[in-house]
Motif scaffolding. Structure first.
Motif, mmCIF file in Angstrom:
data_model
loop_
_atom_site.group_PDB
_atom_site.id
_atom_site.type_symbol
_atom_site.label_atom_id
_atom_site.label_comp_id
_atom_site.label_asym_id
_atom_site.label_seq_id
_atom_site.Cartn_x
_atom_site.Cartn_y
_atom_site.Cartn_z
ATOM 1 N N SER A 224 1.519 -1.728 -11.238
ATOM 2 C CA SER A 224 -0.045 -1.648 -12.516
ATOM 3 C C SER A 224 -1.124 -2.802 -12.048
ATOM 4 O O SER A 224 -1.898 -1.807 -12.513
ATOM 5 C CB SER A 224 0.948 -2.685 -14.031
ATOM 6 O OG SER A 224 2.376 -1.749 -14.086
ATOM 7 N N LEU A 225 -0.968 -3.719 -11.503
ATOM 8 C CA LEU A 225 -1.954 -4.383 -11.102
ATOM 9 C C LEU A 225 -2.770 -3.375 -9.977
ATOM 10 O O LEU A 225 -3.674 -3.842 -9.828
ATOM 11 C CB LEU A 225 -1.414 -5.986 -10.389
ATOM 12 C CG LEU A 225 -1.638 -6.921 -11.646
ATOM 13 C CD1 LEU A 225 -1.211 -8.036 -11.382
ATOM 14 C CD2 LEU A 225 -2.221 -7.311 -12.431
ATOM 15 N N VAL A 226 -1.964 -2.793 -9.077
ATOM 16 C CA VAL A 226 -2.653 -2.186 -8.246
ATOM 17 C C VAL A 226 -2.937 -0.700 -8.852
ATOM 18 O O VAL A 226 -4.561 0.065 -8.610
ATOM 19 C CB VAL A 226 -1.607 -1.526 -6.831
ATOM 20 C CG1 VAL A 226 -2.131 -0.721 -5.871
ATOM 21 C CG2 VAL A 226 -1.456 -2.249 -6.209
ATOM 22 N N ALA A 227 -2.735 -0.152 -9.322
ATOM 23 C CA ALA A 227 -3.211 0.862 -10.330
ATOM 24 C C ALA A 227 -4.529 0.533 -11.511
ATOM 25 O O ALA A 227 -5.537 1.395 -10.895
ATOM 26 C CB ALA A 227 -2.310 1.518 -11.505
ATOM 27 N N LEU A 228 -4.520 -0.571 -11.342
ATOM 28 C CA LEU A 228 -5.988 -0.584 -12.175
ATOM 29 C C LEU A 228 -6.575 -1.142 -11.189
ATOM 30 O O LEU A 228 -8.123 -1.229 -11.643
ATOM 31 C CB LEU A 228 -5.376 -2.297 -13.181
ATOM 32 C CG LEU A 228 -5.071 -2.509 -14.312
ATOM 33 C CD1 LEU A 228 -3.960 -3.699 -14.766
ATOM 34 C CD2 LEU A 228 -5.896 -2.167 -14.968
ATOM 35 N N THR A 229 -6.125 -1.740 -9.878
ATOM 36 C CA THR A 229 -7.642 -2.248 -9.265
ATOM 37 C C THR A 229 -7.972 -0.806 -8.521
ATOM 38 O O THR A 229 -9.502 -0.722 -8.576
ATOM 39 C CB THR A 229 -6.491 -2.445 -7.829
ATOM 40 O OG1 THR A 229 -5.854 -1.608 -6.863
ATOM 41 C CG2 THR A 229 -6.639 -3.999 -7.229
ATOM 42 N N LEU A 230 -7.541 0.593 -9.102
ATOM 43 C CA LEU A 230 -8.025 1.739 -8.591
ATOM 44 C C LEU A 230 -9.507 1.590 -9.537
ATOM 45 O O LEU A 230 -10.193 2.531 -8.669
ATOM 46 C CB LEU A 230 -6.905 2.614 -8.837
ATOM 47 C CG LEU A 230 -6.087 2.320 -7.987
ATOM 48 C CD1 LEU A 230 -5.222 4.227 -7.777
ATOM 49 C CD2 LEU A 230 -6.513 2.403 -6.322
ATOM 50 N N VAL A 231 -9.258 1.022 -10.783
ATOM 51 C CA VAL A 231 -10.744 1.388 -11.600
ATOM 52 C C VAL A 231 -11.884 0.772 -11.112
ATOM 53 O O VAL A 231 -12.753 1.824 -11.012
ATOM 54 C CB VAL A 231 -10.327 0.434 -13.109
ATOM 55 C CG1 VAL A 231 -11.204 0.911 -14.414
ATOM 56 C CG2 VAL A 231 -8.821 1.318 -13.219
ATOM 57 N N PRO A 232 -11.773 -0.822 -11.092
ATOM 58 C CA PRO A 232 -13.372 -1.109 -10.393
ATOM 59 C C PRO A 232 -13.168 -0.575 -8.966
ATOM 60 O O PRO A 232 -14.865 -0.520 -8.291
ATOM 61 C CB PRO A 232 -12.575 -2.467 -9.704
ATOM 62 C CG PRO A 232 -11.860 -2.431 -10.080
ATOM 63 C CD PRO A 232 -11.232 -1.308 -11.233
ATOM 64 N N THR A 233 -12.412 0.063 -7.939
ATOM 65 C CA THR A 233 -12.686 1.415 -6.965
ATOM 66 C C THR A 233 -13.290 2.063 -7.196
ATOM 67 O O THR A 233 -14.320 2.559 -5.964
ATOM 68 C CB THR A 233 -11.468 0.960 -5.725
ATOM 69 O OG1 THR A 233 -10.888 -0.227 -6.047
ATOM 70 C CG2 THR A 233 -11.470 1.989 -4.931
#
Length: 304
Positions: A224-233
């Motif tokens: 889930s955190l990896v999915a969230l990093t896609l937002v700022p990326t």
């Protein structure tokens, strides 16, 4: 002569041991990162020379490296038994310095950190005193609890940037996006580290997420955190922020995070988690140096 070289060898071992305990390598990267962030992200319009020769900035950066070093020391102090199980080789090296010496160095570094901050401002003294307290409180208590331990560890890791960011009074949106990205990557790293250290944590009754909720649940949270990093990326790649060629870094980290995720679900041994942990470290280190890509010309033009 033989005696001397043996004594010298011990001194070198103790220095290596200290470097290992305070994670000298991490601290060096942090030092470089704070300067690069100041030059490129926080004060992009100031001449580089003014930033590098700014005594107050230098004192703040050194104060935060001392505080972080002392944080690693006290962490090592409390984790001695756990580390013996999780990292036997590193622990052998770390133990060349006695627990008493570790404490003495710990207090010295904290004292120096606050003294240096006092040359900058009273606010800086308050800031570092609170920061040092939380580093201790985390090692002593908070890290033994699931969720809060991970959250606090990740927040403490990005706190040194906060010092510089407040110093320059720069509250641009782009900074928050960068900080969110870094915070998420560090949180993922903390959780991966918990998977890696599962055995020692279990034995020493550290209630980390993998210990309390199991490996599968931890992997779901990490995913889930990896999915969230896609937002700022994606924001940094597509929203027209002035990040120059650094968007290539975010593209690379996007690919690496997907790779990380793929292997995470295939991993089950300590070695595999260690490799994943190292991949995340690599993403962070490349990230620090890729700040230079924000504006290649800056390096050439702003020096003067």
């Amino acid at each position: 002569m033989g005696m001397l070289s043996r004594k010298n060898k011990l001194v070198l071992l103790k220095l290596a041991s200290l470097f290992s305990v305070v994670r000298g390598y991490n601290i060096l990267i942090l030092f470089i990162a704070q300067y690069l962030a100041s030059i490129y992200i926080l004060a992009p319009n100031m001449p580089i020379r003014d930033i590098i020769l700014d005594v107050n900035l230098f004192l703040l950066v050194i104060a935060s490296t001392f505080a972080i070093a002392s944080g690693y020391l006290i962490n090592n102090f409390y984790d001695a038994e756990k580390d013996l199980i999780n990292r036997p080789h590193k622990t052998l090296l770390d133990n060349y310095i006695s627990q008493k010496t570790k404490l003495a160095i710990y207090f010295t570094l904290n004292f120096l950190s606050v003294i240096l901050a006092s040359y900058v401002s009273f606010k800086a003294v308050i800031f570092f005193s609170v920061f040092i307290f939380f580093l201790w409180f985390y090692s002593h208590k908070l890290k033994k609890y699931p969720f809060i331990g991970t959250l606090v560890a990740s927040l403490l890791a990005i706190t040194p940037f906060f010092v510089v960011f407040v110093y320059y009074h720069n509250f641009d949106m782009v900074i928050f996006v960068h900080a969110t990205f870094l915070f998420l990557i560090i949180s993922i790293r903390e959780l991966t580290k918990d998977l890696e250290n599962l055995k020692g944590d279990l034995t020493q009754d550290y209630r980390t997420i993998p210990v309390v909720y199991g490996v599968k649940f931890s992997k779901i949270i990490i995913s889930s955190l990896v999915a969230l990093t896609l937002v700022p990326t994606l924001i940094l790649i597509f929203k027209k922020f002035e990040i120059g060629y650094m968007h290539y870094y975010f593209l690379l980290s996007f690919i690496l995070m997907i790779t990380f995720l793929f292997f995470l679900w295939k991993s089950s041994s300590k070695l595999q988690y260690t490799l994943l942990h190292n991949l995340l470290k690599l993403i962070i280190v490349i990230g620090v140096f890729s700040i230079l890509l924000i504006d290649i010309d800056v390096v050439l033009n702003r020096v003067l």
